[in-house]
Design an enzyme around this catalytic site. Structure first.
Site, PDB file in Angstrom:
ATOM      1  CE  LYS A 205      -3.654   2.362   2.502  1.00 62.77           C
ATOM      2  NZ  LYS A 205      -4.591   2.373   3.612  1.00 62.77           N
ATOM      3  CD  GLU A 211       9.264  -5.985   7.130  1.00 64.40           C
ATOM      4  OE1 GLU A 211       9.008  -4.873   6.613  1.00 64.40           O
ATOM      5  OE2 GLU A 211       9.040  -6.241   8.318  1.00 64.40           O
ATOM      6  N   GLY A 264      -4.883  -1.961   4.928  1.00 69.63           N
ATOM      7  CA  GLY A 264      -4.083  -3.089   4.426  1.00 69.63           C
ATOM      8  C   GLY A 264      -4.750  -4.433   4.688  1.00 69.63           C
ATOM      9  NE  ARG A 265      -6.477  -4.057  10.881  1.00 71.79           N
ATOM     10  CZ  ARG A 265      -5.859  -2.896  11.051  1.00 71.79           C
ATOM     11  NH1 ARG A 265      -4.705  -2.652  10.421  1.00 71.79           N
ATOM     12  NH2 ARG A 265      -6.361  -1.956  11.824  1.00 71.79           N
ATOM     13  CD  GLU A 350      -1.847  -4.608  11.381  1.00 72.68           C
ATOM     14  OE1 GLU A 350      -2.498  -4.482  10.331  1.00 72.68           O
ATOM     15  OE2 GLU A 350      -0.605  -4.799  11.373  1.00 72.68           O
ATOM     16  CG  HIS A 381      -3.873 -36.379  15.904  1.00 69.84           C
ATOM     17  ND1 HIS A 381      -4.070 -37.623  16.454  1.00 69.84           N
ATOM     18  CD2 HIS A 381      -4.890 -36.195  15.023  1.00 69.84           C
ATOM     19  CE1 HIS A 381      -5.135 -38.187  15.903  1.00 69.84           C
ATOM     20  NE2 HIS A 381      -5.659 -37.340  15.036  1.00 69.84           N
ATOM     21  CE  LYS A 509       5.612  -1.024   9.996  1.00 68.05           C
ATOM     22  NZ  LYS A 509       4.607  -0.393   9.153  1.00 68.05           N
TER      23      LYS A 509
HETATM   24  O1  F6P Z   1       3.215  -3.160   9.704  1.00 69.84           O
HETATM   25  C1  F6P Z   1       1.863  -3.268   9.597  1.00 69.84           C
HETATM   26  C2  F6P Z   1       1.362  -2.949   8.230  1.00 69.84           C
HETATM   27  O2  F6P Z   1       1.273  -1.594   8.062  1.00 69.84           O
HETATM   28  C3  F6P Z   1       0.042  -3.637   7.966  1.00 69.84           C
HETATM   29  O3  F6P Z   1      -1.026  -2.932   8.460  1.00 69.84           O
HETATM   30  C4  F6P Z   1       0.077  -3.769   6.487  1.00 69.84           C
HETATM   31  O4  F6P Z   1      -0.862  -4.708   6.041  1.00 69.84           O
HETATM   32  C5  F6P Z   1       1.502  -4.188   6.263  1.00 69.84           C
HETATM   33  O5  F6P Z   1       2.236  -3.451   7.214  1.00 69.84           O
HETATM   34  C6  F6P Z   1       2.048  -3.957   4.885  1.00 69.84           C
HETATM   35  O6  F6P Z   1       2.011  -2.609   4.527  1.00 69.84           O
HETATM   36  P1  F6P Z   1       2.205  -2.171   3.014  1.00 69.84           P
HETATM   37  O7  F6P Z   1       1.090  -2.770   2.227  1.00 69.84           O
HETATM   38  O8  F6P Z   1       2.151  -0.666   3.027  1.00 69.84           O
HETATM   39  O9  F6P Z   1       3.527  -2.685   2.535  1.00 69.84           O
END
Ligand code: F6P
Length: 541
Positions: A205, A211, A264-265, A350, A381, A509
């Protein structure tokens, strides 16, 4: 709603809870053999059975009074009206518009959105079909065989979960997912793929997530090593940050957008669903959206006392605030929902893992529980021992389909029988007398029976909800996700938290950014505590 009225309503709930504490689930079923009929609710083929929750009509009525008093309906209407209900980020929360759930005239903060939503949906579904058919081909003219989605959190979990869930519908290229900044993840996924027929989707987003950008750079290098300057043609992007995607070098016709008002979620319905659309095709993707839109319709128009997401939320409030349960196990008896708990974990934790309310005060009691789970029967199990005889009560949400997608003889009957057996065992347990009688029937001697009776006794009285649907197809999955989204919303409204921000992820972060030069470049360890300094030195050895 003034504090006194609220205190009275919570007090009413406490009174119901202390009354019900005197009764077990066995008692409740003895008193009302029709509990299944009176405590289960339907929407078409979807059924939710709450009869094994420690609730009766008095408790439901108290919960519904609380929900009314907390203005759940008004807040729901504000969501569907596109009002800026995400107050701490100053935005609307309008993922419902992405599936047509807010109607053709939907406006976010007064601005019509459906023109842009439908245009972007057409764009990314057209691209998905082009990738599937080979109309958009690799630079060597071949059809893409593999697609790798690079994203994390909401830009990963939804498509990864849904691609797994809808495997029987996935007749397009093979989908893969890279999320972690651990080099093992990218290495293991890319290893064995052919860069000349692999398409990379960078999904973020913000297009700034550490990452994702790190993995995106590595994947671009991997492509470039094999196909040189043509690498760009093998990359698409999904983002709200069109500029960022452009700066990364993705051509504008392969940048698919979504908007600030999509969290995002909650973004699987947007172009973040592109990997799913490539896997299952445009028609199935539209069926997935339709399932969610039908749940939106149900949620928007059904009275609270029969409204599935509302009831699911209230059963959760009861477990959390009255029964004081800290966690909920989400157990699909549906192997293809193996990532469902991980997906709902982000959605729920979240959203409602908060300890500041919208009015800046602290919540009256506990807010969102820990959500976790694995598919049955595997989990039987491993951790079900703890669910049945552990010292904590852990409520369970079971998910099970009436029909499997394929016919392999007995499998599905055995799967369903196991699901039913677990909720029975949790609810009704086995008394000492029953355990002893069972051992006697098997001919065991009395000394052994005495020694083992306590160990073989099950306390029971452990709540669960069972969610039943016909079969796991795109429509059913869309409806199921929307059910949980709205459940999370209702609980957030009752707890008074903003379910749509996530400030709690920021500190880590920020700290990582300050630590990177110390870890990577050996920069002087300044301004950090003794423990972290010690660990840093160890890790740099
Ligand atoms: O770190 C949390 C978060 O902001 C989530 O809410 C989001 O889904 C994820 O990181 C990824 O964010 P982006 O889509 O901006 O890379």
């Amino acid at each position: 709603m003034n504090e006194m009225t609220l205190a009275t309503l919570w007090g009413g709930l406490e009174a119901e809870a202390s009354r019900l504490r005197q009764r077990t689930l066995r008692d409740l079923f003895e008193a009302d053999a029709n509990r299944f009929a009176t405590h289960s609710y339907r929407l078409d083929d979807l059924l939710i059975d709450f009869s094994k929750e420690k609730l009766d009509m008095g408790a439901w009525a108290a919960l519904l009074r609380l929900a009314h008093a907390k203005g759940v309906e008004a807040r729901r209407d504000a969501i569907f009206a596109g009002d800026p209900v995400n107050e701490t980020e100053g935005r609307a929360v309008f993922h419902v518009a992405l599936r047509g759930g807010a109607g053709p005239e939907a406006c976010a903060e007064g601005e019509p959105v459906m023109g842009a939503v439908e245009a972007e949906l057409d764009r990314f579904l057209t691209f998905a079909e082009a990738v599937r058919t080979g109309a958009y081909a690799s630079t060597n003219g071949k059809r893409f065989t593999d697609v790798v989605n690079i994203g994390i959190g909401g830009s990963d979990l939804g498509p990864a979960m849904a691609c797994r869930a809808l495997k029987p519908d996935a007749d397009g290229p093979k989908l893969h997912f890279i999320s972690n900044v651990d080099s093992a993840h990218a290495t293991d996924v890319l290893e064995g793929l052919d860069p000349t027929t692999t398409l990379i989707i960078v999904a973020s987003k913000t297009f700034t997530t550490l990452e994702t950008m790190t993995n995106a750079n590595a994947a671009r290098d991997w492509l470039a090593e094999a196909i040189g300057d043509a690498a760009g043609a093998h990359i698409a992007a999904v983002s709200s940050n069109v500029e960022g995607a452009g700066e990364f070098g993705v051509a504008p016709d392969r940048v698919f957008v979504f908007w600030d008002w999509v969290g995002g979620r909650y973004s699987i319905w947007s172009a973040i669903g592109l990997p799913l659309a490539i896997a299952i095709g445009a028609d199935d993707f539209r069926a997935f959206l339709k399932g969610a839109a039908d749940m939106d319709d149900h949620f928007r128009t059904t009275p609270m006392a029969e409204n599935l997401p509302v009831l699911l939320a209230l059963a959760g409030i009861w477990r959390r605030n009255m029964l004081k349960c800290q966690t909920v196990a989400l157990i699909p008896y549906d192997q293809r929902l193996e990532f469902f708990a991980a997906y709902i974990q982000q959605l729920d934790m979240e959203s409602n893992g908060k300890s500041t309310r919208l009015d800046e005060s602290a919540p009256r009691g506990s807010t969102g529980p820990v959500i976790w789970g694995e598919p049955g029967t595997n989990s039987q199990h491993s951790f079900f021992q703890h669910l049945h005889q552990g010292t904590d009560v852990i409520p369970v949400d079971f998910l099970v389909a009436r029909h499997s997608r394929e016919d392999l003889g007995d499998h599905h009957a055995l799967l369903m029988a196991n699901c039913l057996a677990q909720s029975r065992a949790l609810a009704f347990g086995r008394t000492g007398e029953e355990a002893a009688a069972g051992m006697r029937r098997k001919g065991m001697d009395e000394a052994d029976i005495d020694r083992l009776t306590a160990h073989r006794t099950f306390p029971g009285d452990r709540p669960s909800t069972t969610i039943v649907y016909d079969r796991l197809d795109p429509y059913a999955l869309g409806r199921l996700i929307a059910l949980f989204e709205h459940k999370v919303f209702v609980q957030g409204a009752i707890w008074g938290v903003n379910s749509y921000d996530q400030w709690g992820v920021e500190l880590g972060k920020d700290l990582a950014v300050t630590l990177i030069p110390m870890v990577r470049d050996g920069a002087k360890a300044e301004g950090i505590d003794g423990s972290t300094a010690g660990l840093l030195a160890e890790l740099r050895r």
